[in-house]
Design a protein around this motif. Structure first.
Motif: not given
Ligand code: PLP
Length: 446
Positions: A42-49, A256-258, A284-285
């Motif tokens: 969920l954190g990765s999804v939030a970072d993407l958004h 890295t990278p973000t 993204f996957g």
């Protein structure tokens, strides 16, 4: 420097390994297990958004990276769309609760039936080549399309560090090659002929493509859309699907990278990309799942061979196909724990860590310094949440292991949810044609 997210992820991960041992999810009778960090995903999804918050973007994730229905359901709930590339992935996305308007159908080899199904379901579709485009045209039969239809282009910007995952080389198998003679004109002509064609799709490559190379591919797609609209004198190309491909650093805990780094690189390379003229789709996957998954395995035996310590485990090419197909591309980080799941300390020695396959190349680490391992110890293979837990390889008829999602609590406790049961040996037998046992004998002796 290790970010807060990475630290949290690491703490939760090690706590999950210990808790899995404590609760009997991992041990002598279940020597291999997949663990997924729910808050991490969920954190990765939030970072993407957050990285694309100033752009009108629809974020899908590539189903193939982690095609487990409960994971896909979690993604749907978190506001993601889903990129699918086969009839099976389409069914999985629907089963996970994605509405058709949040599904993008790619895929390099769609049959007429696949295309018909995609059009009937009203999912967005990216065609790979002009022959496929002609099939779509025939299937539509003059009807307008219910959802966006795009064409995948290969900007031919070149390879990243890893040939096998670079999709934008001159002779790659994906999309319409933009730099080949006459190709751009052919794409423009296709848009002129088919008013339902409104999207340009590009996916430069997965794993090992530097950001500037990825951005160059997106810039080519953007320039093509501009060229199409200028040439046709109307705004027909209205969206850009910029694919996935953000690399993952398998050498450290940090991202890295973000996603933010990539958004910045895109802004530099294509200054108008985010001005709202084109709606954007991402796919993204690996960057969403890799760092949020761990494969944990029991060390069954230890031995020495030619002076080298060898730990024989249950994790190998059957679950880590990447390790099998590209062992040298990126080493897999390995954490060592004792039989109770406590981090092992003490002096290290070079080890080879072997998988279970009857295949000499089935190694997850070669010449790796690890605390001296003993039978019963636990090894955690880090950053293995993408292209592993759902991409099992049936070599040696080994069953797929169970997968659990976990959440840490502030008190240090860990809660688990079963994501996929372990495959039984009976299921392996059934999948191997057991229902047709006599078929060949009968053919020979009717
Ligand atoms: C595999 C794939 C993706 C995802 O790639 P990642 O490297 O995992 O981000 C996106 N789009 C298409 C078309 C793909 O084939």
């Amino acid at each position: 420097m290790t970010s807060g997210t990475a630290r949290q992820r690491r703490v939760a991960r090690d706590a999950a390994v210990a808790a899995a041992v404590r609760e009997g999810l991992l041990g002598a009778t279940a020597p291999l297990v997949g663990l997924l960090d729910v808050d991490g995903m969920l954190g990765s999804v939030a970072d993407l958004h957050a990285a694309f918050e100033h752009a009108p973007a629809e974020h899908t994730f590539a189903a193939k990276a982690c095609s487990l229905v409960p994971v896909m359901r979690l993604m749907a709930q978190a506001g993601m769309g889903c990129e699918v590339a086969s009839p099976g992935e389409l069914r999985l996305a629907l089963a996970a609760g994605f509405t058709p308007d949040r599904i993008v159908y790619d895929g390099p080899v769609k049959t007429v039936a696949d295309l018909e199904s995609a059009l009937d379901h009203g999912v967005a579709l990216n065609v790979d080549n002009f022959q496929e485009l002609a099939r779509v045209d025939a299937l539509l039969g003059g009807r307008p399309a219910a959802a966006p239809i795009g064409i995948r282009v290969n900007p031919q910007v070149g390879a990243g560090f890893v040939d096998g995952t670079s999709t934008a080389t001159a002779t790659s198998k994906f999309g319409v090659p933009l730099r080949d003679a006459g190709a751009t004109d052919a794409v423009v002509a296709a848009f002129a002929r088919h008013p339902w064609l409104t999207r340009v799709h590009v996916h430069v490559g997965s794993l090992g493509c530097p950001l500037p190379l990825m951005a160059e591919g997106v810039a080519a797609a953007y320039a093509l859309a501009e060229h199409i609209n200028t040439t046709l004198g109307r705004r027909q190309a209205t969206s850009l699907d910029i694919g996935g491909g953000l690399p993952v650093d398998f050498a450290a805990d940090d991202d890295t990278p973000t996603f933010t780094d990539y958004a910045g690189e895109l802004r530099r390379a294509v200054p108008n990309l985010f001005d709202g003229r084109y709606s954007l789709v991402t796919e993204f996957g690996r960057s969403i799942f890799a760092k949020n998954g761990t494969i944990a395995t029991v060390v069954e035996y230890t031995k020495t061979m030619g002076g080298r310590r060898i730990a024989v485990t249950h994790a190998g090419g059957q679950i880590l196909t990447r390790a099998m197909s590209m062992p040298q591309a990126w080493p897999i980080r390995i954490g060592a724990f004792d039989a109770k799941g406590r981090p092992r300390s003490g002096p290290t020695e070079p080890h080879n860590v072997a998988g279970p396959l009857c295949f000499a190349g089935d190694m997850t680490a070669v010449d790796r310094d690890l605390p001296v391992l003993e039978p019963g110890d636990i090894l955690a293979l880090y950053d293995t949440g993408a292209y592993s837990l759902s991409t099992h390889f049936s070599y040696n008829s080994l069953p797929r292991p169970a997968v659990y999602g976990y959440r840490g609590t502030p008190t240090g406790a860990v809660t688990f949810a079963l994501v996929r049961t372990a495959q039984t040996i009976d299921e392996v037998i059934a999948d191997s044609g057991a229902a047709h046992t006599e078929a060949l004998v009968t053919l020979v002796h009717p």
